[in-house]
Design a protein around this motif. Structure first.
Motif, PDB file in Angstrom:
ATOM      1  N   ARG A  21      35.327  38.188  43.299  1.00  0.00           N
ATOM      2  CA  ARG A  21      36.250  38.922  44.172  1.00  0.00           C
ATOM      3  C   ARG A  21      37.573  39.192  43.448  1.00  0.00           C
ATOM      4  O   ARG A  21      38.128  40.298  43.526  1.00  0.00           O
ATOM      5  N   ALA A  22      38.067  38.173  42.736  1.00  0.00           N
ATOM      6  CA  ALA A  22      39.320  38.331  41.985  1.00  0.00           C
ATOM      7  C   ALA A  22      39.159  39.387  40.891  1.00  0.00           C
ATOM      8  O   ALA A  22      40.063  40.209  40.661  1.00  0.00           O
ATOM      9  N   LEU A  23      38.002  39.394  40.222  1.00  0.00           N
ATOM     10  CA  LEU A  23      37.746  40.380  39.164  1.00  0.00           C
ATOM     11  C   LEU A  23      37.718  41.799  39.734  1.00  0.00           C
ATOM     12  O   LEU A  23      38.293  42.726  39.149  1.00  0.00           O
ATOM     13  N   ILE A  24      37.069  41.976  40.883  1.00  0.00           N
ATOM     14  CA  ILE A  24      36.996  43.299  41.511  1.00  0.00           C
ATOM     15  C   ILE A  24      38.392  43.785  41.900  1.00  0.00           C
ATOM     16  O   ILE A  24      38.751  44.951  41.690  1.00  0.00           O
ATOM     17  N   LEU A  29      43.179  47.159  40.660  1.00  0.00           N
ATOM     18  CA  LEU A  29      44.590  47.305  40.282  1.00  0.00           C
ATOM     19  C   LEU A  29      44.731  48.183  39.045  1.00  0.00           C
ATOM     20  O   LEU A  29      45.615  49.040  38.972  1.00  0.00           O
ATOM     21  N   ILE A  30      43.860  47.971  38.059  1.00  0.00           N
ATOM     22  CA  ILE A  30      43.898  48.777  36.831  1.00  0.00           C
ATOM     23  C   ILE A  30      43.625  50.246  37.146  1.00  0.00           C
ATOM     24  O   ILE A  30      44.335  51.145  36.685  1.00  0.00           O
ATOM     25  N   ILE A  31      42.600  50.497  37.960  1.00  0.00           N
ATOM     26  CA  ILE A  31      42.254  51.877  38.331  1.00  0.00           C
ATOM     27  C   ILE A  31      43.405  52.523  39.097  1.00  0.00           C
ATOM     28  O   ILE A  31      43.774  53.672  38.850  1.00  0.00           O
ATOM     29  N   MET A  36      48.130  56.332  39.098  1.00  0.00           N
ATOM     30  CA  MET A  36      49.544  56.650  39.266  1.00  0.00           C
ATOM     31  C   MET A  36      50.204  57.111  37.966  1.00  0.00           C
ATOM     32  O   MET A  36      51.361  57.508  37.962  1.00  0.00           O
ATOM     33  N   ARG A  37      49.484  57.013  36.846  1.00  0.00           N
ATOM     34  CA  ARG A  37      49.930  57.503  35.535  1.00  0.00           C
ATOM     35  C   ARG A  37      51.151  56.753  35.013  1.00  0.00           C
ATOM     36  O   ARG A  37      51.566  55.740  35.543  1.00  0.00           O
ATOM     37  N   GLN A  38      51.767  57.316  33.933  1.00  0.00           N
ATOM     38  CA  GLN A  38      52.835  56.628  33.215  1.00  0.00           C
ATOM     39  C   GLN A  38      54.078  56.408  34.055  1.00  0.00           C
ATOM     40  O   GLN A  38      54.826  55.473  33.824  1.00  0.00           O
ATOM     41  N   ALA A  81      48.704  53.510  46.226  1.00  0.00           N
ATOM     42  CA  ALA A  81      48.711  54.386  45.050  1.00  0.00           C
ATOM     43  C   ALA A  81      48.792  55.851  45.464  1.00  0.00           C
ATOM     44  O   ALA A  81      49.539  56.635  44.867  1.00  0.00           O
ATOM     45  N   SER A  82      48.050  56.219  46.501  1.00  0.00           N
ATOM     46  CA  SER A  82      48.071  57.609  46.968  1.00  0.00           C
ATOM     47  C   SER A  82      49.426  57.988  47.535  1.00  0.00           C
ATOM     48  O   SER A  82      49.947  59.084  47.288  1.00  0.00           O
TER      49      SER A  82
END
Length: 232
Positions: A21-24, A29-31, A36-38, A81-82
């Motif tokens: 669950r933590a990995l997902i 978070l990375i995605i 959201m880009r730079q 993020a959106s």
């Protein structure tokens, strides 16, 4: 253990389920950050900072609490993020209405007290930032601005600037980046080839500095002034 518990949480989850669950959540978070880009990575605006802090704190709760819903954590990441992408779009289209703007704190050596108060910056904080930039007298400052990011940028008066090689009619020198030649006893052959040198040249440079073997060297670097820096 059912899939319902995996996605929506339960009191006692096996360690491997908890880890998965933590990995997902971490991958989400990375995605979300990539989405959201730079702009988000640099945290250029107030709302960017709030989104980053909100996403991380809310996701962290779901990483450590097995009873929390993994689905809601993922949803929070992508909703935040959106929203951030949308506000950033508005910020680009209507910068004055959405985000803060640069504020002048010092102009031609004179403090602008109102702007200092509006920016919530104390005189000690301002002087501290000037000292970091090797400016110790307000009279040297032509312009000091606080940017929307909170960073203070300073332009010195021309009479306080250091003399340049051009002003002294000296030949100009190009500044090159330092290039690593040896790292932890390993020769960086790609960098050697880039410079047009070979291993024999490197060994000669090393021997001039009292080393007999490349393996003895932790770091060898060709510095911007053309000298070789060596560290065992």
């Amino acid at each position: 253990m059912t899939w319902s518990k995996f996605w929506f949480g339960a009191k006692n989850l096996p360690f491997w389920v908890f880890s998965l669950r933590a990995l997902i959540l971490y991958i989400s978070l990375i995605i979300g950050t990539r989405y959201m880009r730079q702009r988000q990575i640099a945290i250029l605006s107030g709302h960017n900072y709030l989104v980053a802090a909100g996403i991380v704190s809310l996701s962290a709760v779901r990483m450590v609490n097995p009873e929390s819903s993994l689905v809601s954590g993922i949803a929070i990441i992508f909703v935040y993020a959106s929203i951030n992408v949308f506000i950033s779009y508005l910020d680009v289209k209507f910068p004055r209405q959405i985000d803060r703007h640069s504020t002048i704190l010092v102009e031609n050596g004179k403090l602008i007290r109102k702007n200092l108060m509006d920016s919530r910056i104390t005189i000690d904080q301002l002087l501290g930032q000037l000292r970091i930039k090797n400016i110790f007298d307000l009279s040297e400052v032509l312009l000091a601005l606080v940017e929307p990011t909170g960073k203070i940028n300073v332009i010195k008066k021309s009479q306080s600037l250091p003399v340049t090689r051009k002003q002294m009619d000296l030949p100009l020198k190009n500044i090159n980046l330092p290039i690593i030649l040896v790292y932890d006893g390993e020769v960086q052959k790609d960098n050697l080839d880039l410079l047009g040198y070979n291993l024999k040249w490197l060994e000669e440079q090393i021997s001039k500095n009292g080393f007999t073997d490349v393996k003895e060297i932790f770091l060898a670097m060709l510095e911007s002034n053309g000298t070789i820096y060596l560290s065992a």
